[in-house]
Write a protein that holds these residues in place. Sequence first.
Motif, short mmCIF file in Angstrom:
data_model
loop_
_atom_site.label_atom_id
_atom_site.label_comp_id
_atom_site.label_asym_id
_atom_site.label_seq_id
_atom_site.Cartn_x
_atom_site.Cartn_y
_atom_site.Cartn_z
N LEU A 149 -7.60 -42.55 -14.30
CA LEU A 149 -6.41 -42.05 -13.60
C LEU A 149 -5.21 -41.97 -14.53
O LEU A 149 -4.39 -41.04 -14.43
CB LEU A 149 -6.10 -42.94 -12.40
N PHE A 150 -5.09 -42.93 -15.43
CA PHE A 150 -3.99 -42.93 -16.39
C PHE A 150 -4.00 -41.65 -17.22
O PHE A 150 -2.96 -41.00 -17.41
CB PHE A 150 -4.12 -44.15 -17.30
N GLN A 151 -5.18 -41.26 -17.67
CA GLN A 151 -5.30 -40.06 -18.50
C GLN A 151 -5.26 -38.79 -17.67
O GLN A 151 -4.59 -37.81 -18.03
CB GLN A 151 -6.60 -40.13 -19.30
N GLN A 152 -5.95 -38.80 -16.54
CA GLN A 152 -6.07 -37.61 -15.70
C GLN A 152 -4.71 -37.18 -15.14
O GLN A 152 -4.42 -35.98 -15.04
CB GLN A 152 -7.03 -37.90 -14.54
N LEU A 153 -3.87 -38.15 -14.79
CA LEU A 153 -2.61 -37.86 -14.11
C LEU A 153 -1.38 -38.10 -14.98
O LEU A 153 -0.26 -38.02 -14.48
CB LEU A 153 -2.52 -38.71 -12.83
N LYS A 172 -0.74 -51.33 -18.64
CA LYS A 172 -0.30 -50.06 -19.23
C LYS A 172 1.20 -49.82 -18.96
O LYS A 172 1.72 -48.75 -19.26
CB LYS A 172 -1.12 -48.90 -18.65
N GLY A 173 1.87 -50.81 -18.37
CA GLY A 173 3.31 -50.70 -18.13
C GLY A 173 3.69 -49.95 -16.87
O GLY A 173 4.84 -49.54 -16.71
N ILE A 174 2.74 -49.81 -15.96
CA ILE A 174 2.98 -49.06 -14.72
C ILE A 174 3.32 -50.02 -13.59
O ILE A 174 2.71 -51.09 -13.46
CB ILE A 174 1.75 -48.20 -14.36
N LYS A 175 4.27 -49.66 -12.75
CA LYS A 175 4.66 -50.47 -11.59
C LYS A 175 3.52 -50.45 -10.58
O LYS A 175 2.95 -49.40 -10.27
CB LYS A 175 5.93 -49.88 -10.98
N THR A 176 3.16 -51.62 -10.05
CA THR A 176 2.05 -51.71 -9.10
C THR A 176 2.43 -52.56 -7.88
O THR A 176 3.21 -53.50 -8.00
CB THR A 176 0.80 -52.35 -9.75
N ILE A 177 1.83 -52.22 -6.75
CA ILE A 177 1.95 -53.02 -5.53
C ILE A 177 0.60 -53.01 -4.82
O ILE A 177 -0.02 -51.95 -4.65
CB ILE A 177 3.03 -52.48 -4.57
N GLY A 178 0.13 -54.18 -4.41
CA GLY A 178 -1.10 -54.27 -3.66
C GLY A 178 -0.82 -54.56 -2.20
O GLY A 178 0.22 -55.14 -1.85
N VAL A 179 -1.75 -54.15 -1.34
CA VAL A 179 -1.68 -54.47 0.09
C VAL A 179 -3.02 -55.08 0.47
O VAL A 179 -4.07 -54.43 0.34
CB VAL A 179 -1.40 -53.22 0.95
N GLU A 180 -3.01 -56.33 0.91
CA GLU A 180 -4.24 -57.10 1.15
C GLU A 180 -4.04 -58.01 2.36
O GLU A 180 -3.11 -58.82 2.37
CB GLU A 180 -4.59 -57.91 -0.09
N PRO A 181 -4.89 -57.91 3.40
CA PRO A 181 -4.66 -58.68 4.63
C PRO A 181 -5.08 -60.15 4.57
O PRO A 181 -4.60 -60.95 5.36
CB PRO A 181 -5.50 -57.93 5.67
N THR A 182 -5.96 -60.53 3.65
CA THR A 182 -6.48 -61.89 3.64
C THR A 182 -5.67 -62.79 2.72
O THR A 182 -4.81 -62.34 1.97
CB THR A 182 -7.96 -61.91 3.19
N ASN A 183 -6.00 -64.07 2.73
CA ASN A 183 -5.29 -65.04 1.89
C ASN A 183 -5.52 -64.83 0.40
O ASN A 183 -4.86 -65.46 -0.43
CB ASN A 183 -5.69 -66.48 2.27
#
Length: 417
Positions: A100-104, A129-140
């Motif tokens: 994805l890093f290369q493709q986009l 790679k220095g990209i801002k990230t956020i995860g969404v995860e319902p469990t502990n």
Amino acid sequence: MNNHNFKNGKIERCQICFSTKLNKVIELGYQPLANSLLNDLKEESTSEKFPINIVRCDDCTLLQIDFIVDQTKVYHPNYPYLPGITKTVDNEQKELSDFLFQQLNLNSDHLVVDIGSNDGSLLKHFKKKGIKTIGVEPTNIAKIANNNGIETIQSFFNKIISQRIIENNQKAKVITCTNVFAHMSTLGDVMDGIVNLLDEEGVFCFENHYIMEIIKKVQYDTFYHEHLRTYSLISLTKLFEFYNLNLYDAKLVSRYGGSIRCLVSKQKKIKTQRLKDLLNEENQALIKEADSTYEKFVSNIKRSKKELLNKILDLKKTNKTIIAKSCPARAVVLLNYCGLNNNHLSYIAEQPSSLKLNLYVPGSNLKIVSDDILLEDQPDYILLLAWHLSEPIIKKWRERGLKSKFIVPLPNLQIYE
């Protein structure tokens, strides 16, 4: 679209196109939730079981389970799956991030959001790679990710969560989902959130078990209560049309025994040739030859069960010691469908870092123990339940000095000396 939200219990219409033309493929019986393991055997009597009946839609070709279990039961706070502890899976996550890093042409101005982000093992590769990230995860497990420096919102994903992300950050250049997009019963809420969160020039990329690989490799053990849908590209094209999104590319990848990687955009993009080729294959197998395709699939499932059981019983007659190795969710399905338990196998050996250690698999009375024991025990035979990873697992243990023979149950029963 709230029409793509399904209530708990039996469903009577297709989860994608809403058709009532649903044909039964196979019933795997009443089974426990694959990631609801037992603390001790006393809990077996209260362990809930739900039907696993697989049906196919005559109109859009979606393969699906016809009973939905309350998602808060399925994805409970103590959900024990950690993808990051498996080297092969972590390598696959890195490969996806590189792709994805290369493709986009991603850069530090962009945001990547991962739905069902678990321990953050995919996002960590973007973050490097220095990209801002956020995860969404319902469990502990979200807490584990946050402790590891991967910003993670502990919640199910929906439009409200997507709006919170936008207000606190920005719209997403990339939204990812790995082995999650087929899981949620509130698919409409998830789709509304994706449409809201995705930048106008952004891409939604997901990987999931692929119907053609499931059929070819006899992967009935992927049918459990988390996997509500087994997608075809025909059905996915139909789904995204409801939301004015464009599925423009798809490719086969090795993850989980054979998955499909899809790229979806708000923009109208020309379908790639490889997507067209895959759609043509599906049209032949799932529409023109659907009856024969599924007759062969069901026959192969029943054959594989009979061959495995006969092999185990023959070995027990000669007093061979047999244990099982690895306990992915699919292991619970195989054990319960084949009726294998502690009369056939001594224990299940898992990685020392697994959250499943010292728990029991419902329906089998099998305890999960650290695989450190294997070199000392040197069992005669090991039933490899993570059979889709057989090559790296067998190679690793041979190098460590394990002399046991490996039983690989699918797609065809094989014994590795």
